[in-house]
Design an enzyme around this catalytic site. Structure first.
Site, PDB file in Angstrom:
ATOM      1  N   HIS A   1       1.772   4.504  -2.773  1.00 44.93           N
ATOM      2  CA  HIS A   1       1.805   5.958  -2.545  1.00 44.93           C
ATOM      3  C   HIS A   1       3.152   6.526  -2.993  1.00 44.93           C
ATOM      4  O   HIS A   1       3.221   7.555  -3.659  1.00 44.93           O
ATOM      5  CB  HIS A   1       1.624   6.269  -1.056  1.00 44.93           C
ATOM      6  CG  HIS A   1       0.192   6.232  -0.583  1.00 44.93           C
ATOM      7  ND1 HIS A   1      -0.787   7.016  -1.139  1.00 44.93           N
ATOM      8  CD2 HIS A   1      -0.409   5.527   0.413  1.00 44.93           C
ATOM      9  CE1 HIS A   1      -1.942   6.793  -0.503  1.00 44.93           C
ATOM     10  NE2 HIS A   1      -1.739   5.889   0.440  1.00 44.93           N
TER      11      HIS A   1
ATOM     12  N   GLU B   1      -4.674   7.856  -3.075  1.00 48.41           N
ATOM     13  CA  GLU B   1      -5.142   6.578  -2.535  1.00 48.41           C
ATOM     14  C   GLU B   1      -5.411   5.571  -3.654  1.00 48.41           C
ATOM     15  O   GLU B   1      -5.292   4.364  -3.447  1.00 48.41           O
ATOM     16  CB  GLU B   1      -6.403   6.811  -1.678  1.00 48.41           C
ATOM     17  CG  GLU B   1      -6.833   5.634  -0.828  1.00 48.41           C
ATOM     18  CD  GLU B   1      -5.880   5.288   0.322  1.00 48.41           C
ATOM     19  OE1 GLU B   1      -4.891   6.015   0.550  1.00 48.41           O
ATOM     20  OE2 GLU B   1      -6.137   4.268   0.998  1.00 48.41           O
TER      21      GLU B   1
ATOM     22  N   HIS C   1       0.836  -1.201   0.000  1.00 43.06           N
ATOM     23  CA  HIS C   1       0.000   0.000   0.000  1.00 43.06           C
ATOM     24  C   HIS C   1       0.876   1.259   0.000  1.00 43.06           C
ATOM     25  O   HIS C   1       0.733   2.136  -0.866  1.00 43.06           O
ATOM     26  CB  HIS C   1      -0.915  -0.016   1.233  1.00 43.06           C
ATOM     27  CG  HIS C   1      -1.838   1.161   1.324  1.00 43.06           C
ATOM     28  ND1 HIS C   1      -3.141   1.123   0.907  1.00 43.06           N
ATOM     29  CD2 HIS C   1      -1.641   2.411   1.791  1.00 43.06           C
ATOM     30  CE1 HIS C   1      -3.703   2.303   1.106  1.00 43.06           C
ATOM     31  NE2 HIS C   1      -2.814   3.113   1.645  1.00 43.06           N
ATOM     32  N   GLU C   2       1.776   1.338   0.948  1.00 38.37           N
ATOM     33  CA  GLU C   2       2.600   2.545   1.068  1.00 38.37           C
ATOM     34  C   GLU C   2       3.544   2.682  -0.120  1.00 38.37           C
ATOM     35  O   GLU C   2       3.849   3.796  -0.553  1.00 38.37           O
ATOM     36  CB  GLU C   2       3.368   2.548   2.394  1.00 38.37           C
ATOM     37  CG  GLU C   2       2.493   2.484   3.658  1.00 38.37           C
ATOM     38  CD  GLU C   2       1.420   3.563   3.737  1.00 38.37           C
ATOM     39  OE1 GLU C   2       1.595   4.635   3.115  1.00 38.37           O
ATOM     40  OE2 GLU C   2       0.386   3.339   4.404  1.00 38.37           O
TER      41      GLU C   2
HETATM   42 ZN    ZN Z   1      -3.200   5.190   1.799  1.00 43.70          ZN
END
Ligand code: ZN
Length: 504
Positions: A271, A297, A267-268
């Site tokens: 980003h 996101e 997830h990160e």
């Molecule tokens: Zn996030």
């Protein structure tokens, strides 16, 4: 000063302010990772000094002078998306900074900081009563903020626009209407399914050292280079873009749950890949900045879920996981995938699966909207929360800590933020669908460990765009359609029908 000199001044001013902001980001990263315990008071003073400097620069009256010169010149009519978007975004930011009266800005900053500390204590002790006055005050201050910023339809629009430029309440309302029935229906079907998930596959003993090595391999495989960042461990995972060539991530390892570290990292990393994909020559100007929280996101959710929880990905990555955790050799790919994608209603949003996650967000959106329409009194929040949880997820939090007190956002005065999570999921599915159509079968590319085509597509269609387009325009240009929930709904229905053997 000629308009062109004024533009150059604005550009340099914007870049220099960004350097200061990135110094603050770096200091904040350090504060959450490696600062020695006794360093906090000095760090707070450093941060306050930087914040003051940044605020002074952002409200410098010379900005107005230069902006009007540029806006009334030919420069504002050139056929150059970079120049045009820089001018309009500088104007947008400057107006926002100056529309809010200084005493309101100060009061908001103070109330948010106190609110967060109060929330931490209240959360710890499960003490809604002690947090309530802070929340009530923050809601009232945000109502004043919305009035100061101005809006066309309703106050909540002004708050939303802070996080997702151009998003409106009416658009989000129709988006959630579109999502509600399909999500609730799919959840019902899954709960009625006879497929059993073996959740012990991911909830077992996993050495943290091996988890770290596995995570490093996985994020590197999707294109996140440790020459451009690093992975550290924090209580709350986050990603921070310091500047070109430096975007860092953190994760949280849990010895009893491999998913926390692995999916947190993916997830990160999503980003960070976005931050690293911004155009370095435009650094510090709107054309070189991320456009919105929803688009941000979308990048994290796309890599975490559409890639990281897919069959193709684990056809490639399961053997890597087996190098560290040999017990996976005894697990079939089907069982493994089911464990990775297990659906189970729970009270906590950040632990929610893909199907229930947006129901958590919808609940918060509806409550926020009711508060800002004066249809709900802040004191009725805990009950309203329980009622909606029951209705959407069929469960009820036993404590406020698992209910209304669980998220940090409201305590920091952030209202209008939650919907960007759902926008992220919706954009991600729509982008993924378009990329898959253009690039051919992405899943079989993943199975070969091939992630570059997808990353390059995202670089071209999303990352490089910066703020030269609005979020809506980015989705339109990349996919040929305005944002719609349909791709996300279809994605979930197809994926979970297969996993849980549902009749479609
Ligand atoms: Zn996030």
């Amino acid at each position: 000063m000629t308009p062109s000199e004024a533009y150059d001044w604005l550009r340099q001013h914007s870049v220099d302010t960004s350097y200061l902001i990135s110094c603050a980001e770096l200091a904040a990263w350090d504060q959450r990772t490696y600062i020695p315990p006794n360093g906090h008071p000095h760090r707070s003073r450093q941060m306050a000094a930087l914040a003051k400097l940044i605020h002074q620069r952002s409200t410098d009256p010379k900005i107005e002078e230069c902006l009007s010169s540029v806006e009334n010149s030919k420069l504002n009519k050139v056929d150059d998306a970079v120049i045009l978007s820089n001018i309009s975004m500088w104007r947008r930011e400057f107006d926002k900074q100056t529309k809010i009266p200084e005493n309101l800005a100060t009061e908001l900053a103070r109330a948010s900081s106190e609110g967060e500390s109060a929330w931490e204590k209240a959360m710890h002790k499960n003490d809604w009563e002690s947090f309530f006055p802070h929340l009530e005050n923050l809601i009232s201050l945000n109502k004043q903020k919305a009035e100061a910023l101005g809006f066309e339809q309703e106050p909540y629009d002004a708050l939303l626009d802070e996080y997702e430029m151009g998003a409106t309440t009416s658009f989000l309302e129709s988006l959630f209407v579109e999502l509600k029935q399909p999500l609730v229906g799919l959840l019902q079907q899954i709960e009625d399914s006879s497929v059993e998930v073996n959740s012990t596959i991911f909830n077992d003993d996993f050495s943290v050292i091996f988890q770290q090595q596995l995570c490093e391999k996985l994020v590197t495989a999707i294109g996140y280079s440790l020459e451009d960042g690093r992975i550290d461990e924090t209580v709350h995972p986050f990603s921070v873009g310091i500047g070109p060539g430096d975007s860092r991530i953190t994760t949280r390892y849990n010895e009893k749950n491999l998913g926390s570290g692995v999916f947190g990292c993916l997830h990160e990393a999503g980003h960070s890949l976005y931050e690293l994909g911004l155009v370095p020559e435009h650094y510090g100007t709107p054309a070189g900045m991320f456009v919105s929280l929803g688009i941000h996101e979308s990048q994290s959710r796309l890599w975490e879920n559409m890639v990281g929880r897919s069959r193709g990905f684990w056809m490639f990555a399961k053997t890597i996981a087996e190098e560290y955790f040999s017990k996976f050799k005894q697990v079939s790919l089907d069982d493994f995938l089911l464990a990775v994608n297990a659906v189970k209603p729970g009270c906590i949003r950040v632990e929610a699966d893909e199907v229930t996650y947006n129901l958590h967000v919808m609940l918060r959106f509806e409550l926020e909207l009711a508060l800002f329409r004066n249809e709900l009194s802040p004191s009725d929040l805990p009950d309203a929360w329980r009622q909606k949880m029951k209705e959407y997820l069929g469960i009820s939090p036993a404590t406020e800590r698992e209910g209304v007190l669980q998220d940090v956002h409201w305590s920091g005065g952030m209202f209008g933020y939650f919907p960007t999570y759902t926008l992220g999921n919706v954009y991600a599915a729509q982008l993924y669908h378009a990329a898959d159509k253009t690039l051919g079968d992405l899943s079989s590319q993943f199975a070969e460990g091939e992630f570059k085509p997808l990353l390059n597509w995202l670089r071209t269609n999303v990352h490089h765009i910066g703020q030269t387009r609005t979020p809506r325009e980015i989705i339109r240009a990349a996919t040929g359609e305005s944002p719609t929930a349909q791709y996300f709904i279809t994605y979930l229905q197809q994926k979970y029908s297969k996993l849980y053997k549902l009749s479609e």
